[in-house]
Design an enzyme around this catalytic site. Sequence first.
Site, PDB file in Angstrom:
ATOM      1  CB  CYS A 110      26.941  38.404  31.702  1.00 19.50           C
ATOM      2  SG  CYS A 110      26.352  39.945  31.008  1.00 19.50           S
TER       3      CYS A 110
ATOM      4  CD  GLU B 102      34.663  39.108  29.514  1.00 20.00           C
ATOM      5  OE1 GLU B 102      34.520  39.681  30.599  1.00 20.00           O
ATOM      6  OE2 GLU B 102      33.728  38.987  28.688  1.00 20.00           O
TER       7      GLU B 102
ATOM      8  CD  GLU C 296      47.522  39.656  53.562  1.00 21.21           C
ATOM      9  OE1 GLU C 296      47.829  40.186  54.654  1.00 21.21           O
ATOM     10  OE2 GLU C 296      47.799  38.466  53.289  1.00 21.21           O
TER      11      GLU C 296
ATOM     12  CG  HIS D  98      48.346  36.986  56.719  1.00 17.34           C
ATOM     13  ND1 HIS D  98      49.000  37.370  55.559  1.00 17.34           N
ATOM     14  CD2 HIS D  98      49.125  36.046  57.313  1.00 17.34           C
ATOM     15  CE1 HIS D  98      50.139  36.695  55.468  1.00 17.34           C
ATOM     16  NE2 HIS D  98      50.241  35.884  56.525  1.00 17.34           N
TER      17      HIS D  98
ATOM     18  CB  ALA E 221       6.375  44.818  19.723  1.00 18.20           C
TER      19      ALA E 221
ATOM     20  N   GLY F  10      32.522  45.477  19.336  1.00 14.53           N
ATOM     21  CA  GLY F  10      31.549  46.409  19.873  1.00 14.53           C
ATOM     22  C   GLY F  10      30.117  45.980  19.605  1.00 14.53           C
TER      23      GLY F  10
ATOM     24  CB  CYS G 223      22.836  39.582  30.759  1.00 17.90           C
ATOM     25  SG  CYS G 223      23.764  39.081  32.232  1.00 17.90           S
TER      26      CYS G 223
ATOM     27  CE  LYS H 288      31.485  37.131  30.129  1.00 13.16           C
ATOM     28  NZ  LYS H 288      31.361  38.603  30.194  1.00 13.16           N
TER      29      LYS H 288
ATOM     30  CB  SER I 286      18.866  42.598  32.624  1.00  9.82           C
ATOM     31  OG  SER I 286      19.539  41.385  32.414  1.00  9.82           O
TER      32      SER I 286
ATOM     33  CE1 TYR J 229      31.654  42.514  28.011  1.00  6.95           C
ATOM     34  CE2 TYR J 229      31.969  44.755  27.231  1.00  6.95           C
ATOM     35  CZ  TYR J 229      31.136  43.681  27.482  1.00  6.95           C
ATOM     36  OH  TYR J 229      29.804  43.767  27.190  1.00  6.95           O
TER      37      TYR J 229
END
Length: 448
Positions: free
Chosen positions: A48, A182, A442, A437, A115, A263, A43, A51, A15, A178
Amino acid sequence: MSEFDYDLFTIGAGSGGVRASRVAASHGAKVAVAEEFRVGGTCVIRGCVPKKMLVYGAHFAEDLEDAQQFGWEMGECHFNWKKLRDNVLADVDRLNGLYRQTLENHEVEIINERAVLTGPHEITLSSGRTVTAKHILIAVGAHPHVPQCPGHELGITSNEAFHLDAIPKRMLIAGAGYIANEFAGIFHQFGSKVTLINRSDQLLRGYDESLRDRLLQISLMKGIEFRFNADFRGIEKNDDGSLRVSMTNHDDIDVDCVLFATGRLPNTKGLGLEAAGVEIDARGAVQVDRFSKTNVDHIYAVGDVTDRVQLTPVAIREGQAFADTVFGNKPTSVSYDCIPSAVFSHPPLASVGMTEGEARDKLGTIKVYQSDFRPMKNVVAGRNERGLYKMICEGDNERVVGLHMIGPDAAEIMQGAAVAVKAGLTKADFDATVAIHPTMAEELVLMK
């Protein structure tokens, strides 16, 4: 004619690297990007995006069950893992093509080779070809960390989780961040018996304690098991092909799959940074200043390889800022203050700004508001799962310095709310806003 082959040579087409390369080219630079795997990075290819598609698939398990309480009469449902897996991987292929097209449309040369740096301005490709560049950008990301215990090679990481031939009947997930939470939610909903182990007695370190406790309570209620204060002793393969895992402070456990989510480490090994004189830290992260420049004036780094904030939108912003600074004559640095984040657990949680503990340590006097409620959908569905929204305010002026929530669509709601926190709005500003609502959102303007 330039003394270099390229104005910019980017190593890594994730990215951050793609954004930096595209924007630099739009500023008139001659750019090449080397990528040894696929354009799109972690990602898009193995993180991401695929997933989140699995998360969507996992939510149908409860949605189909809840639908009956809303009057929908259905026959017996069956889950086809291979169909979902293949559809997800097909969309990854589509996105890979779009990322390549974006670079090609901006006349960025894509080199499908590894590279490495072999000199201050020199890059050597795996084919043996050498090129030179006036500026070099390191954007190679990070890779999953695997604990070095006997038999660790029998486990998998998140990279391989998207390619499984079948859903494991029993899965052990190592970690409590996370990624671990997940995948615990995903595979549990797909029918696995999930056990999560962690070296400490906490999960999701860095998030507000109230949210962490609520997720643990809900996960236990769903049937996910936790083993805390556990270190791996080893993994062995049983005669039937299953795995026996031994650990400290707990009995051995037999599972069908071990997934390491402990990690991620920067991908700097074997990159030749020492040949160019680039400094890295003990974890292998490239050291940079606020403009993403290393200790070598013409070499920069963005994204997870710098180990600043390992989030895709941050890498993209860093790539944009680098290109505008170096090639757009517009010095730009990225603000790391009030970065919103989400965990697509089951249910999801989202956060921006300081936790309650951080605010007490840094500000002293604070005010905490919260709303602990049962989402309307859960009431009709007969689920006791509760959402929790929490607002942290500074002293008497009640400037909102932290916002934390767990519940359905928490991440979607947080994106808009994070703007208000970033802008420094107060509790009074939230209170003055009329509620929509009936919604869960809210609760943000009704907290007491």
